[in-house]
Design an enzyme around this catalytic site. Structure first.
Site, PDB file in Angstrom:
ATOM      1  N   LYS A   6       0.844  -1.197   0.000  1.00  0.00           N
ATOM      2  CA  LYS A   6       0.000   0.000   0.000  1.00  0.00           C
ATOM      3  C   LYS A   6       0.882   1.249   0.000  1.00  0.00           C
ATOM      4  O   LYS A   6       1.928   1.275   0.670  1.00  0.00           O
ATOM      5  CB  LYS A   6      -0.905  -0.024   1.240  1.00  0.00           C
ATOM      6  CG  LYS A   6      -1.953   1.071   1.277  1.00  0.00           C
ATOM      7  CD  LYS A   6      -2.863   0.895   2.481  1.00  0.00           C
ATOM      8  CE  LYS A   6      -3.952   1.933   2.554  1.00  0.00           C
ATOM      9  NZ  LYS A   6      -4.847   1.763   3.709  1.00  0.00           N
TER      10      LYS A   6
ATOM     11  N   SER B 279      -9.839  -0.601   6.781  1.00  0.00           N
ATOM     12  CA  SER B 279      -9.259  -0.475   5.445  1.00  0.00           C
ATOM     13  C   SER B 279      -8.604  -1.722   4.873  1.00  0.00           C
ATOM     14  O   SER B 279      -8.245  -1.730   3.697  1.00  0.00           O
ATOM     15  CB  SER B 279      -8.268   0.673   5.416  1.00  0.00           C
ATOM     16  OG  SER B 279      -8.988   1.862   5.315  1.00  0.00           O
TER      17      SER B 279
ATOM     18  N   SER C  89      -9.671   1.704   2.597  1.00  0.00           N
ATOM     19  CA  SER C  89      -8.827   2.489   1.727  1.00  0.00           C
ATOM     20  C   SER C  89      -7.762   1.668   1.005  1.00  0.00           C
ATOM     21  O   SER C  89      -7.170   2.154   0.051  1.00  0.00           O
ATOM     22  CB  SER C  89      -8.144   3.595   2.531  1.00  0.00           C
ATOM     23  OG  SER C  89      -7.317   3.030   3.526  1.00  0.00           O
TER      24      SER C  89
HETATM   25  N1  GLN Z   1     -13.108   4.188   6.224  1.00  0.00           N
HETATM   26  C1  GLN Z   1     -12.462   4.490   7.457  1.00  0.00           C
HETATM   27  C2  GLN Z   1     -12.010   5.925   7.454  1.00  0.00           C
HETATM   28  O1  GLN Z   1     -12.201   6.559   6.486  1.00  0.00           O
HETATM   29  C3  GLN Z   1     -11.293   3.572   7.699  1.00  0.00           C
HETATM   30  C4  GLN Z   1     -10.087   3.910   6.951  1.00  0.00           C
HETATM   31  C5  GLN Z   1      -8.907   3.061   7.290  1.00  0.00           C
HETATM   32  O2  GLN Z   1      -9.038   1.999   7.922  1.00  0.00           O
HETATM   33  N2  GLN Z   1      -7.719   3.551   6.945  1.00  0.00           N
HETATM   34  O3  GLN Z   1     -11.481   6.418   8.394  1.00  0.00           O
END
Ligand code: GLN
Length: 478
Positions: free
Chosen positions: A67, A166, A142
């Site tokens: 990532k 994410s 994400s």
């Molecule tokens: N969707 C969640 C957020 O926007 C989780 C994102 C993540 O785990 N990095 O914070």
């Protein structure tokens, strides 16, 4: 041991029936063919297919996509943001170091929501990633690039980071396996922070074996991360034992409540019958404090984000504008206005607000109290259960653009994943069925450092369901 994709691949590489150079060449071809459709990568490592490995270590030369919020020496690391375009770290994150040491071949840096803030990968400054099951739909986020790369066979393994879901969200939406480790199990050194107290790096793979393998490679104490916990080495492959006799599973009522698509609940119910037929006992359980998890998560995550993102000023790294026409304060303002996207700006502003004098107690401190209640709720329940289950995502992968206008609707998608991050627990998402040709993910939550338990449960379900998922867009080797 049941022969799933990753194990078969390893056996073919080790036996020589799939020579490593041929394997890597096929991966490079898959990327070249699929990237114009999927956009899983922000950067592909040039010439990765020519890697030579002296002695095959744990990862056996398998490809790993990383990532783009995890630092890799000399390779552009953008976090999906314009503000970091051109930033090439001078060091490897600990997880990258460990993957290299264990003979993993790094294919590239994967697409993500800017600074990991999002659940769809639509908030990337480099365009959205598309779901290999249906390119009109989001892959989740994400870590959407990582999950799409694995589902499509562009890469066999990948790393994601999970602050509030994410890893599990895109694993669920792309029909692959993703594990968020216990807070402190995997080093965060070299992970560009979004919300430090919540996030962990974790593996994404086509099967449970692949997840166990990559977790074994990256887990373990790191003195460079002050939150890393010193525990003895575990080879998680040995957790993959057949049989679930005597396992006590709890179905968390709050995770299957309002807002969960009926088609998702039906898939989860079918898995529950499977678990029972495998010898486990399954019972419903309630953790009432979970109902407050979503607002508590967003307050804490945004507060930490606003503080973490203060350092991006265009001076120390990343985007820089010609300094000539600026006085210094306008310079910062312009860099940050142009460099950050809409969602990141929204969170910086909201985060600064909940931390400001007068509101700090009302929002931030209250959220921390809720967090403690949630932790206690889980601890209480783990006295009676070996693991808890529920859906990973309440809904099926939706169309690109469908929810982007409404931030609250997007935040609601995280309802089943964020409680785990607030408590610091480990959880895995594993495909448990298809609905209208779209995958559904089951979430298995373990007690602290019980990755072995959730991997074993997932492994048994995987074998019992034997789904053999293959998305529309995929190029697999075995
Ligand atoms: N969707 C969640 C957020 O926007 C989780 C994102 C993540 O785990 N990095 O914070």
């Amino acid at each position: 041991m049941k022969e799933t994709y990753t194990l078969k691949l390893i056996q073919e590489i080790e036996s020589g029936s799939l020579p490593l150079d041929e394997y890597l060449a096929r991966k490079a071809e898959a990327i070249a063919k699929l990237e114009p459709i999927l956009n899983s990568f922000i950067t592909v490592v040039k010439g990765f297919e020519k890697s030579r490995i002296e002695r095959l270590g744990l990862l056996k030369g398998l490809t790993v996509a990383i990532k783009d919020n995890i630092c890799m020496e000399g390779i552009e690391t953008t976090c999906g943001s314009l503000i970091l375009r051109g930033y090439k770290p001078s060091y490897d994150a600990t997880v990258v170091e460990r993957i290299k040491k264990n003979s993993g071949v790094i294919t590239g840096k994967t697409n993500m929501d800017e600074f990991a803030m999002g659940s769809t990968t639509e908030w990337s400054a480099f365009g959205p990633t598309r779901n290999p099951w249906d390119p009109c739909r989001v892959p989740g986020g994400s870590s959407g690039g990582s999950a799409a790369a694995v589902a499509s066979g562009e890469s066999d393994l990948a790393l994601g980071s999970d602050t509030g879901g994410s890893i599990r969200c895109p694993a669920s939406f792309c029909g692959v396996v993703g594990l968020k480790p216990t807070y402190g199990l995997v080093s965060r050194y070299g992970l560009i922070a979004y919300a430090n107290s919540l996030e962990q790096i974790g593996p994404i793979a086509r099967d449970v074996y692949g997840c166990a393998l990559l977790l074994t490679a990256i887990a373990g104490y790191d003195p460079r991360d002050s939150t890393s916990i010193d525990r003895s080495y575990t080879d998680y492959r040995y957790a993959l034992i057949e049989g679930l006799e005597g396992f006590r599973l709890g179905v968390v009522r709050e995770l299957l409540g309002e807002g969960v698509d009926q088609r998702v609940s039906s898939c989860i119910e079918e898995s529950i019958y499977r678990f029972e037929s495998l010898g486990a006992t399954v019972e419903e359980v309630s953790i009432p404090s979970i109902s407050f998890a979503l607002p508590a998560y967003y307050i804490i995550a945004m507060a930490e984000a606003s503080s973490n993102l203060a350092r991006y000023d265009g001076v120390r790294y990343g985007m820089s504008l010609s300094a000539r026409d600026y006085d210094w304060s306008r310079y910062y303002e312009d860099v940050r206005s142009r460099g950050f996207g809409l969602e990141v700006k929204r969170r910086i502003i909201l985060g600064a607000y909940v931390l400001s004098a007068g509101y700090y107690d009302r929002y931030y401190i209250k959220a921390l109290k809720v967090r403690t209640l949630i932790k206690k709720g889980f601890m209480e329940v783990f006295k009676r259960f070996d693991a808890l289950i529920g859906p990973s995502m309440p809904i099926l992968p939706f169309r690109i653009g469908e929810k982007i206008e409404d931030p609250l609707e997007l935040y609601m998608c995280d309802i089943d994943t964020v409680p785990v991050n607030l408590a610091g627990l480990p959880a895995i998402s594993i495909p448990c069925g298809l609905v209208d040709d779209l995958p559904v993910g089951l979430q298995i939550i373990g007690s602290y450092f019980c990755e072995d338990t959730i991997l074993r449960i997932a492994y048994n379900l995987e074998a019992a369901l034997d789904l053999r998922l293959k998305p529309v867009f995929s190029e697999v080797c075995v």
